[in-house]
Design a protein around this motif. Structure first.
Motif, PDB file in Angstrom:
ATOM      1  N   PHE A   1       0.852  -1.193   0.000  1.00  0.00           N
ATOM      2  CA  PHE A   1       0.000   0.000   0.000  1.00  0.00           C
ATOM      3  C   PHE A   1       0.878   1.230   0.000  1.00  0.00           C
ATOM      4  O   PHE A   1       1.988   1.225   0.532  1.00  0.00           O
ATOM      5  CB  PHE A   1      -0.909   0.032   1.238  1.00  0.00           C
ATOM      6  N   LYS A   2       0.340   2.291  -0.593  1.00  0.00           N
ATOM      7  CA  LYS A   2       1.037   3.568  -0.541  1.00  0.00           C
ATOM      8  C   LYS A   2       0.149   4.484   0.276  1.00  0.00           C
ATOM      9  O   LYS A   2      -0.979   4.748  -0.092  1.00  0.00           O
ATOM     10  CB  LYS A   2       1.194   4.100  -1.965  1.00  0.00           C
TER      11      LYS A   2
ATOM     12  N   HIS B   1       0.452  -1.381  -6.654  1.00  0.00           N
ATOM     13  CA  HIS B   1      -0.090  -1.568  -5.314  1.00  0.00           C
ATOM     14  C   HIS B   1      -1.584  -1.321  -5.270  1.00  0.00           C
ATOM     15  O   HIS B   1      -2.184  -0.914  -6.257  1.00  0.00           O
ATOM     16  CB  HIS B   1       0.649  -0.722  -4.290  1.00  0.00           C
ATOM     17  N   PHE B   2      -2.139  -1.562  -4.107  1.00  0.00           N
ATOM     18  CA  PHE B   2      -3.585  -1.443  -3.966  1.00  0.00           C
ATOM     19  C   PHE B   2      -3.987   0.015  -3.867  1.00  0.00           C
ATOM     20  O   PHE B   2      -3.197   0.851  -3.414  1.00  0.00           O
ATOM     21  CB  PHE B   2      -4.051  -2.209  -2.718  1.00  0.00           C
ATOM     22  N   PRO B   3      -5.214   0.348  -4.257  1.00  0.00           N
ATOM     23  CA  PRO B   3      -5.681   1.735  -4.175  1.00  0.00           C
ATOM     24  C   PRO B   3      -5.748   2.195  -2.724  1.00  0.00           C
ATOM     25  O   PRO B   3      -5.897   1.376  -1.820  1.00  0.00           O
ATOM     26  CB  PRO B   3      -7.088   1.680  -4.791  1.00  0.00           C
ATOM     27  N   PRO B   4      -5.593   3.507  -2.507  1.00  0.00           N
ATOM     28  CA  PRO B   4      -5.595   4.025  -1.140  1.00  0.00           C
ATOM     29  C   PRO B   4      -6.934   3.746  -0.445  1.00  0.00           C
ATOM     30  O   PRO B   4      -7.995   3.799  -1.066  1.00  0.00           O
ATOM     31  CB  PRO B   4      -5.408   5.532  -1.310  1.00  0.00           C
ATOM     32  N   SER B   5      -6.843   3.425   0.846  1.00  0.00           N
ATOM     33  CA  SER B   5      -8.041   3.199   1.662  1.00  0.00           C
ATOM     34  C   SER B   5      -7.601   3.239   3.112  1.00  0.00           C
ATOM     35  O   SER B   5      -6.440   3.507   3.401  1.00  0.00           O
ATOM     36  CB  SER B   5      -8.687   1.855   1.326  1.00  0.00           C
TER      37      SER B   5
ATOM     38  N   GLU C   1      -0.958  -8.210 -10.139  1.00  0.00           N
ATOM     39  CA  GLU C   1      -1.700  -7.748 -11.318  1.00  0.00           C
ATOM     40  C   GLU C   1      -2.783  -8.745 -11.705  1.00  0.00           C
ATOM     41  O   GLU C   1      -3.941  -8.371 -11.896  1.00  0.00           O
ATOM     42  CB  GLU C   1      -0.730  -7.537 -12.486  1.00  0.00           C
TER      43      GLU C   1
ATOM     44  N   ARG D   1      -5.604  -8.850  -9.266  1.00  0.00           N
ATOM     45  CA  ARG D   1      -6.508  -7.701  -9.362  1.00  0.00           C
ATOM     46  C   ARG D   1      -7.401  -7.801 -10.587  1.00  0.00           C
ATOM     47  O   ARG D   1      -8.572  -7.424 -10.538  1.00  0.00           O
ATOM     48  CB  ARG D   1      -5.705  -6.403  -9.382  1.00  0.00           C
TER      49      ARG D   1
END
Lengths: 283, 293
Positions: A107-108, B6-10, A177, A180
């Protein structure tokens, strides 16, 4: 081996056998002491060969009153406490480290690096350097003499988090990828892909952490004042003090034997995982 | 550091790191800052009031001969434990590396003291060296040595060092053996063809090539001797006789929990903290450089 010289081959094995004997000697003497009667263990010189009382001592130690003159909890209860503590510490450490490594790698989010450094700092704060204030915190939270107080202050882990971070970084991006594209959410990805892929790392870490948890000494010594919460490792110290006054070395050494048996079995039985865990976590 | 994808922000990542962060803040950062704060305070004898005294606790320690003696004792204790257990492990690993078949059997037989808790290691050694009953004092008497570690500080220290080194041999042996087995066999063979015997090969090829491992183990063993030997000392000598086996960690425990000197104990904790930080920096500096090896 490069050259074949009988004398050197002999010398090699000779030195190794001497080394093994020297390393094993303390354990052997413990085993011998645990297999003799109480009276034999007060006569100098002490035996170097096992006697026939092993089973009797085992039964008396595990189910009987154990050592006379102490008010320690029954040995089976202390073994259970040790087991619960070791399991809670190792599973707790693995669980929270897996989760935070997953968050940091996949995560960012704001403060990501800040949290990473926060976890890193725990590496520099072993229990020994903050015993008094940590004890006060645990006392204020009412966690003295409980499994929670025994384990939770120990389960933050920088090394485990770093190790899982390292493992996750080696997993190809294509995994994520394709997951998802197939519509898997983050937690689904974590359960169905990340966890199975890091299975051996988890097992290796578990072996190391189980030994670490089982052998905890200073922290349980402070946290448990109630006899029913003491662990087997702690009880040895109390028994040594009693043994000075009324020697029952056969029982004391039987307790020592029981206390070291589970972690030794884990090391010998899962040697490959143990070596992997040792080399992975310390680098 | 971060994945390219990466995963979307949450809020999810915050929930994931929450357990670790909360435990770190409550049981690590807060107590450590408390220790730092308390190290600047002096409490009265009843613990009713305290006074902010800046660095007085540290100045006191600096001038305290007992503390300074403990400091140096801890230093040479660590060196002795590291030196003894590393050299023993190095010799065993050097020979085990030569064994073609059965090296793993020797490894199995040598690694298990790692699993023994420090306090148990202390209990085993104190039993073997019990002045009235123990097996070693019995044999030492024939050699004319009167063993009593309850009275003689030198013997007490020796016993603690032996027990601590014994427990650590397994760890050192594993790392030395792994390092030696990772040296390419071609190098060793080339040296043998050039006429170098086993001892010469060990001294001029194997030992220099594993020097990163030696350095790494030196740091690990020092940390071990500093912090993990508490149980051993508590079981064998309780810091005695007359404080001759008290090391820094033992003194923090003793002054804080037995002597109830909060400010002094906290100041000692802070000094220990700086020691750990410097050791960690050295260890990580080593890991960075190790990549090229």
């Amino acid at each position: 081996m490069v050259e074949r010289r009988p004398f050197i081959v002999f010398l090699t094995h000779f030195i190794l056998v001497v080394g093994v004997v020297a390393i094993a000697l303390p354990i052997w003497i413990t085993f011998v002491a645990a297999s003799h009667s109480e009276i034999r263990m007060t006569q100098v010189p002490l035996p170097l060969w096992p006697g026939d009382q092993l089973w009797v001592n085992f039964k008396n130690t595990l189910f009987g009153n154990g050592l006379e003159g102490t008010e320690t909890a029954p040995v089976w209860l202390m073994l259970t406490n040790s087991l619960v503590m070791a399991m809670m510490i190792s599973i707790g450490k693995i669980a929270i480290s897996l989760l935070s490594a997953f968050a940091i790698v996949y995560f960012k989010f704001p403060f990501r690096m800040g949290i990473f450094w926060l976890i890193f700092i725990t590496l520099m704060l072993p229990v020994e350097v903050r015993i008094l204030p940590t004890f006060e915190v645990v006392a204020q939270l009412g966690m003295l003499n409980s499994y929670w107080g025994l384990t939770i202050p120990l389960i933050a882990s920088a090394t485990a988090t770093f190790m899982f971070r390292q493992v996750f970084l080696t997993i190809p991006d294509e995994m994520l990828e394709s997951a998802r594209i197939d519509g898997a959410g983050p937690m689904r990805f974590f359960w169905d892909i990340l966890l199975p892929l890091s299975r051996t790392n988890i097992a290796a870490l578990f072996v190391i952490l189980f030994i670490y948890g089982w052998n905890q000494y200073l922290w349980p010594l402070l946290i448990t004042t109630d006899q029913d919460m003491t662990t087997i490792v702690i009880s040895i110290k109390q028994m040594l003090e009693v043994a000075e006054a009324s020697p029952q070395w056969n029982i004391v050494m039987m307790v020592a034997l029981l206390a070291m048996l589970p972690p030794i079995l884990v090391v010998i039985g899962m040697q490959k995982l143990f070596v992997q865990g040792l080399t992975e976590t310390d680098k | 550091m971060l994945k390219r994808v990466h995963f979307p922000p949450s809020v999810l990542p915050y929930l994931l790191v929450a357990p670790q962060v909360i435990i770190t803040l409550v049981f690590f950062i807060w107590p450590a800052s408390q220790a730092l704060y308390q190290s600047f305070l002096i409490e009265d004898a009843f613990g009713l009031s305290s006074e902010f005294v800046w660095f007085e606790n540290f100045v006191y320690l600096w001038n305290d001969e007992i503390y300074l003696a403990t400091f140096w004792r801890t230093g040479w204790f660590s060196l002795a434990v590291a030196g003894l257990s590393m050299s023993f492990a190095l010799v065993l690993a050097g020979f085990a590396d030569r064994v073609v078949r059965g090296a793993m059997i020797y490894r199995t037989l040598l690694i298990w003291p790692y699993a023994v808790a420090p306090v148990l290691a202390g209990a085993l050694w104190v039993f073997m060296f019990n002045p009235t009953l123990g097996i070693f004092p019995y044999f030492l008497e024939f050699a004319g040595i009167d063993w009593n570690h309850y009275l003689k500080s030198g013997q007490a220290m020796l016993l603690v060092i032996l027990a601590a080194a014994w427990k650590q041999v397994a760890y050192n042996f594993l790392f030395y053996l792994a390092a030696m087995q990772s040296i390419p066999k071609t190098v060793i063979e080339a040296a043998a063809i050039d006429g170098a015997g086993p001892i010469k090969r060990f001294a001029t090829i194997i030992f220099p090539l594993i020097s990163p491992t030696t350095f790494f183990l030196l740091v690990i063993n020092a940390v071990y001797a500093f912090f993990d030997t508490f149980g051993i000392i508590h079981a064998i000598t309780q810091g005695g006789p007359a404080g001759s086996t008290t090391i820094l960690v033992y003194k923090v425990f003793n002054d804080g929990f037995v002597g109830l000197d909060l400010g002094g104990s906290a100041a000692q904790s802070v000094i220990l903290m700086f020691l750990v930080i410097s050791m960690t920096v050295v260890q990580f500096g080593y890991v960075e450089r190790k990549v090229e090896y």
